[in-house]
Design a protein around this motif. Structure first.
Motif, PDB file in Angstrom:
ATOM      1  N   ALA A 141       0.816  -1.154   0.174  1.00  0.00           N
ATOM      2  CA  ALA A 141       0.058   0.067  -0.051  1.00  0.00           C
ATOM      3  C   ALA A 141       0.900   1.373  -0.164  1.00  0.00           C
ATOM      4  O   ALA A 141       0.305   2.461   0.474  1.00  0.00           O
ATOM      5  CB  ALA A 141      -0.586   0.048   1.185  1.00  0.00           C
ATOM      6  N   PHE A 142       2.254   1.144  -0.460  1.00  0.00           N
ATOM      7  CA  PHE A 142       3.038   2.419  -0.437  1.00  0.00           C
ATOM      8  C   PHE A 142       2.938   2.960  -1.811  1.00  0.00           C
ATOM      9  O   PHE A 142       3.854   3.476  -2.112  1.00  0.00           O
ATOM     10  CB  PHE A 142       4.413   1.731  -0.135  1.00  0.00           C
ATOM     11  CG  PHE A 142       5.149   2.883   0.486  1.00  0.00           C
ATOM     12  CD1 PHE A 142       5.014   3.301   1.848  1.00  0.00           C
ATOM     13  CD2 PHE A 142       6.186   3.654  -0.299  1.00  0.00           C
ATOM     14  CE1 PHE A 142       6.070   4.098   2.448  1.00  0.00           C
ATOM     15  CE2 PHE A 142       7.032   4.468   0.402  1.00  0.00           C
ATOM     16  CZ  PHE A 142       6.763   4.828   1.796  1.00  0.00           C
ATOM     17  N   GLU A 143       1.561   3.440  -2.298  1.00  0.00           N
ATOM     18  CA  GLU A 143       1.436   4.071  -3.543  1.00  0.00           C
ATOM     19  C   GLU A 143       0.451   5.253  -3.047  1.00  0.00           C
ATOM     20  O   GLU A 143      -0.129   5.326  -2.057  1.00  0.00           O
ATOM     21  CB  GLU A 143       0.330   3.302  -4.273  1.00  0.00           C
ATOM     22  CG  GLU A 143       0.972   1.755  -4.554  1.00  0.00           C
ATOM     23  CD  GLU A 143       1.670   1.977  -6.002  1.00  0.00           C
ATOM     24  OE1 GLU A 143       1.667   2.813  -6.791  1.00  0.00           O
ATOM     25  OE2 GLU A 143       2.621   1.135  -6.342  1.00  0.00           O
ATOM     26  N   ILE A 144       0.832   6.325  -3.732  1.00  0.00           N
ATOM     27  CA  ILE A 144       0.229   7.697  -3.585  1.00  0.00           C
ATOM     28  C   ILE A 144      -1.544   7.518  -3.730  1.00  0.00           C
ATOM     29  O   ILE A 144      -2.335   8.089  -2.718  1.00  0.00           O
ATOM     30  CB  ILE A 144       0.640   8.823  -4.344  1.00  0.00           C
ATOM     31  CG1 ILE A 144       2.253   8.930  -4.111  1.00  0.00           C
ATOM     32  CG2 ILE A 144      -0.199  10.054  -4.310  1.00  0.00           C
ATOM     33  CD1 ILE A 144       2.558   9.896  -3.133  1.00  0.00           C
ATOM     34  N   THR A 145      -1.927   6.751  -4.622  1.00  0.00           N
ATOM     35  CA  THR A 145      -3.264   6.618  -4.912  1.00  0.00           C
ATOM     36  C   THR A 145      -3.921   5.692  -3.652  1.00  0.00           C
ATOM     37  O   THR A 145      -5.126   5.907  -3.458  1.00  0.00           O
ATOM     38  CB  THR A 145      -3.397   5.340  -6.141  1.00  0.00           C
ATOM     39  OG1 THR A 145      -2.816   4.188  -5.728  1.00  0.00           O
ATOM     40  CG2 THR A 145      -3.019   6.239  -7.282  1.00  0.00           C
ATOM     41  N   ASP A 146      -3.125   5.144  -2.805  1.00  0.00           N
ATOM     42  CA  ASP A 146      -3.777   4.626  -1.566  1.00  0.00           C
ATOM     43  C   ASP A 146      -3.596   5.553  -0.338  1.00  0.00           C
ATOM     44  O   ASP A 146      -3.722   5.256   0.713  1.00  0.00           O
ATOM     45  CB  ASP A 146      -3.259   3.338  -1.228  1.00  0.00           C
ATOM     46  CG  ASP A 146      -3.381   2.079  -2.473  1.00  0.00           C
ATOM     47  OD1 ASP A 146      -4.463   2.445  -3.058  1.00  0.00           O
ATOM     48  OD2 ASP A 146      -2.522   1.351  -2.563  1.00  0.00           O
ATOM     49  N   CYS A 147      -3.528   6.867  -0.651  1.00  0.00           N
ATOM     50  CA  CYS A 147      -3.298   7.685   0.566  1.00  0.00           C
ATOM     51  C   CYS A 147      -4.155   9.072   0.425  1.00  0.00           C
ATOM     52  O   CYS A 147      -4.995   9.313  -0.856  1.00  0.00           O
ATOM     53  CB  CYS A 147      -1.658   8.303   0.519  1.00  0.00           C
ATOM     54  SG  CYS A 147      -0.720   7.029   0.526  1.00  0.00           S
ATOM     55  N   TYR A 183       1.267  13.076   2.232  1.00  0.00           N
ATOM     56  CA  TYR A 183       0.356  12.082   2.230  1.00  0.00           C
ATOM     57  C   TYR A 183       0.138  11.027   3.229  1.00  0.00           C
ATOM     58  O   TYR A 183       1.471  10.768   3.962  1.00  0.00           O
ATOM     59  CB  TYR A 183       0.502  11.161   0.641  1.00  0.00           C
ATOM     60  CG  TYR A 183       0.282  12.056  -0.329  1.00  0.00           C
ATOM     61  CD1 TYR A 183      -1.238  12.253  -0.935  1.00  0.00           C
ATOM     62  CD2 TYR A 183       1.215  12.806  -1.107  1.00  0.00           C
ATOM     63  CE1 TYR A 183      -1.074  12.840  -2.106  1.00  0.00           C
ATOM     64  CE2 TYR A 183       1.115  13.648  -2.304  1.00  0.00           C
ATOM     65  CZ  TYR A 183      -0.298  13.560  -2.787  1.00  0.00           C
ATOM     66  OH  TYR A 183      -0.349  14.287  -3.997  1.00  0.00           O
ATOM     67  N   VAL A 184      -0.796  10.715   3.714  1.00  0.00           N
ATOM     68  CA  VAL A 184      -0.952   9.620   4.904  1.00  0.00           C
ATOM     69  C   VAL A 184      -2.031   8.432   4.295  1.00  0.00           C
ATOM     70  O   VAL A 184      -2.819   8.710   3.517  1.00  0.00           O
ATOM     71  CB  VAL A 184      -1.420  10.254   5.849  1.00  0.00           C
ATOM     72  CG1 VAL A 184      -0.694  11.166   6.781  1.00  0.00           C
ATOM     73  CG2 VAL A 184      -2.942  10.839   5.766  1.00  0.00           C
ATOM     74  N   PRO A 185      -1.505   7.106   4.732  1.00  0.00           N
ATOM     75  CA  PRO A 185      -2.167   6.108   4.029  1.00  0.00           C
ATOM     76  C   PRO A 185      -3.610   5.974   4.698  1.00  0.00           C
ATOM     77  O   PRO A 185      -4.153   5.919   5.680  1.00  0.00           O
ATOM     78  CB  PRO A 185      -1.442   4.741   4.562  1.00  0.00           C
ATOM     79  CG  PRO A 185      -0.559   5.299   5.992  1.00  0.00           C
ATOM     80  CD  PRO A 185      -0.354   6.939   5.731  1.00  0.00           C
ATOM     81  N   LYS A 186      -4.391   5.532   3.511  1.00  0.00           N
ATOM     82  CA  LYS A 186      -5.772   5.574   3.936  1.00  0.00           C
ATOM     83  C   LYS A 186      -6.335   4.331   4.985  1.00  0.00           C
ATOM     84  O   LYS A 186      -6.864   4.833   5.718  1.00  0.00           O
ATOM     85  CB  LYS A 186      -6.631   5.116   2.603  1.00  0.00           C
ATOM     86  CG  LYS A 186      -6.727   6.579   1.720  1.00  0.00           C
ATOM     87  CD  LYS A 186      -7.199   5.957   0.492  1.00  0.00           C
ATOM     88  CE  LYS A 186      -7.645   6.942  -0.705  1.00  0.00           C
ATOM     89  NZ  LYS A 186      -8.291   6.948  -1.915  1.00  0.00           N
ATOM     90  N   PRO A 187      -5.635   3.112   4.779  1.00  0.00           N
ATOM     91  CA  PRO A 187      -5.937   2.248   5.872  1.00  0.00           C
ATOM     92  C   PRO A 187      -5.913   2.424   7.099  1.00  0.00           C
ATOM     93  O   PRO A 187      -6.655   2.285   7.881  1.00  0.00           O
ATOM     94  CB  PRO A 187      -5.319   0.843   5.297  1.00  0.00           C
ATOM     95  CG  PRO A 187      -4.436   1.047   4.005  1.00  0.00           C
ATOM     96  CD  PRO A 187      -4.765   2.749   3.847  1.00  0.00           C
ATOM     97  N   ILE A 188      -4.691   3.127   7.422  1.00  0.00           N
ATOM     98  CA  ILE A 188      -4.322   3.551   8.843  1.00  0.00           C
ATOM     99  C   ILE A 188      -5.094   4.531   9.480  1.00  0.00           C
ATOM    100  O   ILE A 188      -5.686   4.468  10.402  1.00  0.00           O
ATOM    101  CB  ILE A 188      -2.898   3.788   9.140  1.00  0.00           C
ATOM    102  CG1 ILE A 188      -2.145   2.786   8.506  1.00  0.00           C
ATOM    103  CG2 ILE A 188      -2.505   4.395  10.551  1.00  0.00           C
ATOM    104  CD1 ILE A 188      -0.592   2.684   8.690  1.00  0.00           C
ATOM    105  N   ILE A 189      -5.539   5.622   8.538  1.00  0.00           N
ATOM    106  CA  ILE A 189      -6.419   6.798   8.887  1.00  0.00           C
ATOM    107  C   ILE A 189      -7.703   6.191   9.142  1.00  0.00           C
ATOM    108  O   ILE A 189      -8.158   6.670  10.234  1.00  0.00           O
ATOM    109  CB  ILE A 189      -6.165   7.836   7.807  1.00  0.00           C
ATOM    110  CG1 ILE A 189      -4.735   8.430   7.945  1.00  0.00           C
ATOM    111  CG2 ILE A 189      -7.202   8.890   8.204  1.00  0.00           C
ATOM    112  CD1 ILE A 189      -4.290   9.069   9.078  1.00  0.00           C
TER     113      ILE A 189
END
Length: 194
Positions: A141-147, A183-189
């Motif tokens: 998930a280290f992609e900008i699209t997933d953030c 950018y911050v990761p969507k799943p964690i947020i």
């Protein structure tokens, strides 16, 4: 000596087609010839002026490099940043300076050189953040699209900017800096704020 030949040429100044009597004629008329001459002379003057300006600037920089003691203005010109940035360096202790008078701050040349010889401190990543980063990378998930950008998180969850920054710091949430945005990761947020 006149010539009987007639050659079709294009004027180098105005671009119109004309009939020339020699093969070396460049302009259709005396008017175009004089205008082209003036344009050449003007370009020569501009080039000469630019060269002189560059020489004066380099001469000033060379004089500053030779000085042992520099004012804040001199240091800002030498480094190529604002005076405020120099004052910030002085106040944070990264650059040593001495106040001679109330409004006269002097920096020694050797102290300025030390500033650039020092190796900058590399921020160490806390163990918890390293673990989150490794899990995040393994999950792919280290992609900008997933953030989310910071602004997207603020709008989506109606949280204040201070609270979000405190949460990111407290939970060691990894941030990706790209250009002007963080950018911050969507799943964690999503896991923390839902």
């Amino acid at each position: 000596m006149s010539s009987n030949i007639q050659v079709q040429r294009i004027c180098k100044h105005c671009g119109t087609e004309f009939t020339a009597r020699t093969t070396v004629t460049n302009y259709c008329s005396d008017k175009c010839s004089k205008a082209a001459y003036k344009a050449r002379k003007r370009a020569e003057k501009v080039q000469k002026s630019t060269t002189e300006t560059k020489q004066i600037k380099t001469q000033l920089i060379e004089e500053l490099k030779a000085k042992e003691f520099l004012t804040v203005t001199d240091v800002s010109k030498l480094i190529g940043c604002s005076r405020q940035n120099i004052y910030k360096l002085i106040h944070t202790g990264k650059l040593k300076a001495t106040n001679i008078l109330e409004k006269k701050t002097i920096v020694r040349r050797c102290d300025l050189d030390k500033l650039f010889k020092e190796v900058p401190e590399i921020e160490t990543i806390p163990e918890q953040q390293k673990q989150v980063l490794s899990e995040w990378k393994e999950a792919g998930a280290f992609e900008i699209t997933d953030c989310y950008t910071i602004n997207e998180v603020l709008e989506k969850y109606s949280i204040s900017e201070t609270a979000l920054h405190n949460l990111i710091k407290r939970e060691s949430i990894p941030k990706i800096k790209k250009g002007w945005y963080a950018y911050v990761p969507k799943p964690i947020i999503d896991k923390l704020l839902i």
